[in-house]
Design a protein around this motif. Structure first.
Motif, PDB file in Angstrom:
ATOM      1  N   SER A 105       0.854  -1.193   0.000  1.00 34.30           N
ATOM      2  CA  SER A 105       0.000   0.000   0.000  1.00 34.30           C
ATOM      3  C   SER A 105       0.885   1.236   0.000  1.00 34.30           C
ATOM      4  O   SER A 105       2.028   1.185   0.452  1.00 34.30           O
ATOM      5  N   ASP A 106       0.368   2.342  -0.518  1.00 30.55           N
ATOM      6  CA  ASP A 106       1.161   3.567  -0.518  1.00 30.55           C
ATOM      7  C   ASP A 106       0.821   4.471   0.661  1.00 30.55           C
ATOM      8  O   ASP A 106       1.408   5.539   0.820  1.00 30.55           O
ATOM      9  N   ARG A 107      -0.112   4.058   1.504  1.00 27.38           N
ATOM     10  CA  ARG A 107      -0.543   4.892   2.625  1.00 27.38           C
ATOM     11  C   ARG A 107      -0.255   4.209   3.958  1.00 27.38           C
ATOM     12  O   ARG A 107      -0.582   3.046   4.151  1.00 27.38           O
ATOM     13  N   ILE A 108       0.365   4.958   4.864  1.00 23.78           N
ATOM     14  CA  ILE A 108       0.684   4.456   6.194  1.00 23.78           C
ATOM     15  C   ILE A 108      -0.182   5.214   7.199  1.00 23.78           C
ATOM     16  O   ILE A 108      -0.055   6.423   7.361  1.00 23.78           O
ATOM     17  N   LYS A 109      -1.092   4.488   7.838  1.00 25.42           N
ATOM     18  CA  LYS A 109      -1.993   5.102   8.805  1.00 25.42           C
ATOM     19  C   LYS A 109      -1.314   5.145  10.163  1.00 25.42           C
ATOM     20  O   LYS A 109      -1.462   4.249  10.997  1.00 25.42           O
TER      21      LYS A 109
END
Length: 223
Positions: free
Chosen positions: A165-169
């Motif tokens: 994924s390109d998003r880190i929550k």
């Protein structure tokens, strides 16, 4: 609706790899569903589990508390991954605490069901593969702690967290805790990565725009 229909992506979970389709469906359908609305510890360090969890949606944070109370975030676990499988199999207490974040959906596999599937060599192989991947990750982090600069550690951690994924929550404070640096140091490093066009920073989220720029061959990952 059966779990195999509600969560079809779990048919590709590592723990079920190469099992016949009917066996995968049987496993998923025999698990019970738990939807986490508020942050909740689903496994507690020092306590014996009654089974393992398979993440359907959302995220589980794995952490360890030392003898002096120090708290260390070890990793994040996402869809298709499992937690508690080794302790449930061995009958031993949990070596870490697993915390499900809000709006996380889990499938709970009780220990008797786990043992039922452990009669199948392919399932045993899959369980061993999951554990091997985890050991490899832990070894990587140990080497990182000993041989990398803080900036390199940050790049390595971001690369690991954005896998798939390109998003880190995660907040900057949370990332700083995972790396073991101050929030100020994290903010400065992330700011430089943003200026280079490698990441974008939003509230509670880091988006990786150029994951190749976080690779191990960058001797000086942040200039």
């Amino acid at each position: 609706m059966k779990n195999s229909v509600s969560y079809p992506h779990l048919m590709k979970a590592k723990i079920l790899a190469d099992l016949p389709t009917e066996k995968k469906m049987s496993f998923l359908n025999q698990c019970s569903v738990r939807v986490i609305q508020r942050t909740e510890d689903i496994l507690t360090q020092g306590k014996r589990p009654t089974g393992m969890f398979l993440v359907a949606h959302g995220r589980v944070d794995v952490s360890h508390r030392g003898r002096n109370g120090e708290h260390t975030i070890l990793c994040h676990v996402g869809p298709g991954d499992v937690v508690g499988e080794i302790e449930a199999t061995s009958g031993m207490d949990c070596v870490a605490t697993c915390t499900a974040l809000p709006v996380t959906t889990l499938l709970f596999c009780p220990t008797p069901l786990l043992y039922e599937f452990l009669t199948q060599p392919v399932f045993i192989r899959n369980l061993a593969a999951v554990f091997t991947i985890r050991m490899a990750r832990d070894n990587q982090f140990k080497a990182m702690d000993q041989h990398q600069s803080v900036d390199q550690k940050i790049c390595s951690r971001l690369r690991q967290l954005c896998d798939g994924s390109d998003r880190i929550k995660a907040s900057q404070a949370h990332l700083a805790e995972m790396v073991g640096c101050s929030r100020q140091t994290m903010n400065k490093s992330l700011g430089r990565l943003r200026d280079e066009g490698i990441i974008d920073i939003r509230k509670g989220e880091v988006r990786v725009l150029r994951p190749e720029a976080l690779s191990d061959d960058r001797r000086h990952p942040i200039r």
